[in-house]
Scaffold this active site. Structure first.
Site, PDB file in Angstrom:
ATOM      1  N   HIS A  62       0.859  -1.185   0.000  1.00  0.00           N
ATOM      2  CA  HIS A  62       0.000   0.000   0.000  1.00  0.00           C
ATOM      3  C   HIS A  62       0.898   1.239   0.000  1.00  0.00           C
ATOM      4  O   HIS A  62       2.032   1.197   0.491  1.00  0.00           O
ATOM      5  CB  HIS A  62      -0.877   0.028   1.244  1.00  0.00           C
ATOM      6  CG  HIS A  62      -1.979  -0.978   1.239  1.00  0.00           C
ATOM      7  ND1 HIS A  62      -3.137  -0.802   1.950  1.00  0.00           N
ATOM      8  CD2 HIS A  62      -2.114  -2.171   0.610  1.00  0.00           C
ATOM      9  CE1 HIS A  62      -3.933  -1.838   1.774  1.00  0.00           C
ATOM     10  NE2 HIS A  62      -3.329  -2.689   0.966  1.00  0.00           N
TER      11      HIS A  62
ATOM     12  N   GLU B  43       0.938   3.889   1.786  1.00  0.00           N
ATOM     13  CA  GLU B  43       1.398   4.322   3.111  1.00  0.00           C
ATOM     14  C   GLU B  43       2.550   3.466   3.616  1.00  0.00           C
ATOM     15  O   GLU B  43       3.550   3.986   4.126  1.00  0.00           O
ATOM     16  CB  GLU B  43       0.257   4.257   4.138  1.00  0.00           C
ATOM     17  CG  GLU B  43      -0.940   5.102   3.796  1.00  0.00           C
ATOM     18  CD  GLU B  43      -2.042   4.334   3.087  1.00  0.00           C
ATOM     19  OE1 GLU B  43      -3.218   4.587   3.414  1.00  0.00           O
ATOM     20  OE2 GLU B  43      -1.739   3.488   2.223  1.00  0.00           O
TER      21      GLU B  43
ATOM     22  N   CYS C  87      -6.297   2.246   5.694  1.00  0.00           N
ATOM     23  CA  CYS C  87      -6.989   1.024   6.108  1.00  0.00           C
ATOM     24  C   CYS C  87      -6.424   0.578   7.462  1.00  0.00           C
ATOM     25  O   CYS C  87      -5.512   1.212   8.006  1.00  0.00           O
ATOM     26  CB  CYS C  87      -6.789  -0.070   5.062  1.00  0.00           C
ATOM     27  SG  CYS C  87      -5.078  -0.669   4.966  1.00  0.00           S
TER      28      CYS C  87
ATOM     29  N   CYS D  20      -2.553  -0.089   7.329  1.00  0.00           N
ATOM     30  CA  CYS D  20      -1.765   1.134   7.226  1.00  0.00           C
ATOM     31  C   CYS D  20      -1.879   1.986   8.488  1.00  0.00           C
ATOM     32  O   CYS D  20      -0.898   2.605   8.922  1.00  0.00           O
ATOM     33  CB  CYS D  20      -2.185   1.923   5.995  1.00  0.00           C
ATOM     34  SG  CYS D  20      -1.800   1.019   4.471  1.00  0.00           S
TER      35      CYS D  20
END
Length: 151
Positions: free
Chosen positions: A56, A58, A86, A89
């Protein structure tokens, strides 16, 4: 207060647009140093491009910022991301001791910084970053809407 983060969010939006080239959902992130002006690292979703479920925006930006600083603790740093983090993260930014997370679009289906869950401000955790939401929210949401409409 949100105006302060617009320039960094525009950089995160540039990252988000790079994700589309690899077939990934357009989410971008940047990590700013403690002074709030120096970009330590950036990332965009790379799950499709790498086959890595943890790739992801992040997480990649946090990893790169830690490498840049030579330390896993990102105290004083700010994570700026186009979409509300999410749970994975959110957990990562808490564990990295990021001081604040700034995000654009809310994620009502999977957001963990106030929408569906609020992992980052859970009083049971030993670190609770400041949360600033809604920076360039319409533009951030628009990039996502366009991506999914075109699919």
């Amino acid at each position: 207060m949100r105006d302060r983060w617009r320039a960094a969010m525009r950089l995160a939006l540039d990252e988000a647009r790079r994700a589309v080239r690899g077939g990934d959902v357009p989410v971008g992130a940047v990590v700013l140093s403690a002074d709030g002006t120096t970009v330590l690292a950036a990332g965009h979703n790379e799950r499709e491009a790498t086959g890595d479920p943890t790739a992801h925006a992040e997480v990649l930006a946090l990893r790169r910022a830690a490498a840049e600083l030579g330390a896993w603790r990102l105290a004083g740093c700010t994570l700026v991301v186009t979409l509300e983090p999410c749970t994975m993260c959110a957990g990562a930014l808490v564990l990295a001791r990021v001081d604040r997370v700034v995000y654009g679009a809310r994620d009502e289906k999977a957001g963990a910084a106030g929408s569906l869950w609020d992992v980052v401000r859970d009083r049971r955790l030993n670190h609770r970053p400041e949360v600033i939401e809604g920076v360039l929210a319409e533009e951030c949401a628009g990039v996502l809407t366009d991506f999914f409409r075109d699919r």
